[in-house]
Design a protein around this motif. Structure first.
Motif: not given
Length: 70
Positions: A25-29, A49-57, A34-35, A42-47
């Motif tokens: 909830e709150g992921t507004d485009y 490109r190096g625009d986003i990364g994955i972290t684990f807490d 979008y489906t 879109m998120l996979h393409r950002q990964l």
């Protein structure tokens, strides 16, 4: 927080992380609807490109996507 290289995840695990994030909830485009599949792509393409990364807490045992730009 641990940085998780997405390339080291199985395709199923990566998809599950991206789907969970995209469905929060709150992921507004904006005005366009979008489906879930489109959001994941879109998120996979950002990964890639190096625009986003994955972290684990380790304390909360949750994954998050974080901006790697600016």
């Amino acid at each position: 927080m641990l940085a998780i290289p997405y390339e080291q995840l199985t395709p199923e695990t990566l998809t599950a992380i991206l789907e969970e994030y995209a469905s929060r909830e709150g992921t507004d485009y904006g005005d366009v609807i979008y489906t879930l599949e489109q959001k994941v792509q879109m998120l996979h393409r950002q990964l890639e490109r190096g625009d986003i990364g994955i972290t684990f807490d380790t304390q909360t045992e949750t994954c998050s996507l974080v901006s790697l730009r600016g």
